[in-house]
Design a protein around this motif. Structure first.
Motif, PDB file in Angstrom:
ATOM      1  N   PRO A 194      79.040  54.330 -67.707  1.00 46.59           N
ATOM      2  CA  PRO A 194      78.763  53.488 -66.539  1.00 46.59           C
ATOM      3  C   PRO A 194      79.298  52.053 -66.669  1.00 46.59           C
ATOM      4  CG  PRO A 194      76.762  54.635 -67.233  1.00 46.59           C
ATOM      5  CD  PRO A 194      77.800  54.871 -68.279  1.00 46.59           C
ATOM      6  N   ASP A 195      79.658  51.638 -67.895  1.00 47.91           N
ATOM      7  CA  ASP A 195      80.141  50.270 -68.109  1.00 47.91           C
ATOM      8  C   ASP A 195      81.642  50.136 -67.935  1.00 47.91           C
ATOM      9  OD1 ASP A 195      77.555  49.350 -68.704  1.00 47.91           O
ATOM     10  OD2 ASP A 195      77.762  50.014 -70.784  1.00 47.91           O
ATOM     11  N   GLY A 196      82.336  51.218 -67.559  1.00 48.22           N
ATOM     12  CA  GLY A 196      83.781  51.151 -67.330  1.00 48.22           C
ATOM     13  C   GLY A 196      84.623  51.455 -68.545  1.00 48.22           C
ATOM     14  N   ASN A 197      84.022  51.989 -69.605  1.00 48.50           N
ATOM     15  CA  ASN A 197      84.770  52.361 -70.797  1.00 48.50           C
ATOM     16  C   ASN A 197      85.231  53.806 -70.695  1.00 48.50           C
ATOM     17  OD1 ASN A 197      84.299  49.858 -72.223  1.00 48.50           O
ATOM     18  ND2 ASN A 197      82.184  50.547 -72.378  1.00 48.50           N
ATOM     19  N   ALA A 198      86.329  54.107 -71.368  1.00 46.10           N
ATOM     20  CA  ALA A 198      86.852  55.463 -71.416  1.00 46.10           C
ATOM     21  C   ALA A 198      86.878  55.921 -72.868  1.00 46.10           C
ATOM     22  CB  ALA A 198      88.253  55.511 -70.824  1.00 46.10           C
ATOM     23  N   TYR A 199      86.722  57.234 -73.073  1.00 43.00           N
ATOM     24  CA  TYR A 199      86.641  57.805 -74.405  1.00 43.00           C
ATOM     25  C   TYR A 199      87.530  59.030 -74.474  1.00 43.00           C
ATOM     26  CZ  TYR A 199      82.412  54.997 -74.375  1.00 43.00           C
ATOM     27  OH  TYR A 199      81.532  53.956 -74.260  1.00 43.00           O
ATOM     28  N   ILE A 200      88.099  59.280 -75.648  1.00 40.25           N
ATOM     29  CA  ILE A 200      88.848  60.511 -75.889  1.00 40.25           C
ATOM     30  C   ILE A 200      88.463  61.009 -77.269  1.00 40.25           C
ATOM     31  CG2 ILE A 200      90.894  59.298 -76.754  1.00 40.25           C
ATOM     32  CD1 ILE A 200      92.564  61.559 -75.394  1.00 40.25           C
ATOM     33  N   ARG A 248      88.937  52.062 -68.913  1.00 39.01           N
ATOM     34  CA  ARG A 248      89.438  53.163 -68.076  1.00 39.01           C
ATOM     35  C   ARG A 248      90.887  52.921 -67.688  1.00 39.01           C
ATOM     36  NH1 ARG A 248      84.464  54.849 -64.013  1.00 39.01           N
ATOM     37  NH2 ARG A 248      82.926  55.058 -65.655  1.00 39.01           N
ATOM     38  N   GLU A 249      91.252  51.668 -67.435  1.00 30.83           N
ATOM     39  CA  GLU A 249      92.633  51.346 -67.076  1.00 30.83           C
ATOM     40  C   GLU A 249      93.586  51.683 -68.221  1.00 30.83           C
ATOM     41  OE1 GLU A 249      95.863  50.572 -64.978  1.00 30.83           O
ATOM     42  OE2 GLU A 249      93.844  50.632 -64.151  1.00 30.83           O
ATOM     43  N   ALA A 250      93.201  51.396 -69.449  1.00 28.67           N
ATOM     44  CA  ALA A 250      94.044  51.723 -70.597  1.00 28.67           C
ATOM     45  C   ALA A 250      94.216  53.230 -70.728  1.00 28.67           C
ATOM     46  CB  ALA A 250      93.453  51.136 -71.871  1.00 28.67           C
ATOM     47  N   LEU A 251      93.146  53.999 -70.525  1.00 21.53           N
ATOM     48  CA  LEU A 251      93.239  55.453 -70.577  1.00 21.53           C
ATOM     49  C   LEU A 251      94.114  55.972 -69.441  1.00 21.53           C
ATOM     50  CD1 LEU A 251      92.434  58.102 -71.905  1.00 21.53           C
ATOM     51  CD2 LEU A 251      90.404  58.127 -70.458  1.00 21.53           C
ATOM     52  N   ARG A 252      93.959  55.412 -68.257  1.00 21.77           N
ATOM     53  CA  ARG A 252      94.774  55.806 -67.109  1.00 21.77           C
ATOM     54  C   ARG A 252      96.264  55.565 -67.414  1.00 21.77           C
ATOM     55  NH1 ARG A 252      92.348  52.847 -63.656  1.00 21.77           N
ATOM     56  NH2 ARG A 252      90.861  54.431 -63.035  1.00 21.77           N
TER      57      ARG A 252
END
Length: 63
Positions: free
Chosen positions: A24-30, A44-48
């Protein structure tokens, strides 16, 4: 970690299965499927951007 919403695994032919998640804080994980407690995180922008560049063939030299 709680709060990560993991997507279904993505599996390439003959490769490891990866999962992508967001919080919910706008972080992305892989992470590798089944090893979600050991993940990489960024915005999320970096993951995108990473996914876009991979689809554009910019990482083919790494394979």
């Amino acid at each position: 970690m709680t709060g990560i919403n993991w997507e279904d695994p993505f599996c390439g032919e003959g490769n490891n299965c990866f999962r992508i998640g967001t919080d919910p804080d706008g972080n992305a994980y892989i992470a590798i499927a089944g090893q979600e407690d050991h993940y990489l995180t960024d915005t999320r922008e970096a993951l995108r951007t990473l996914i876009h560049d991979i689809k554009a063939g910019k990482a083919d030299h790494l394979l």
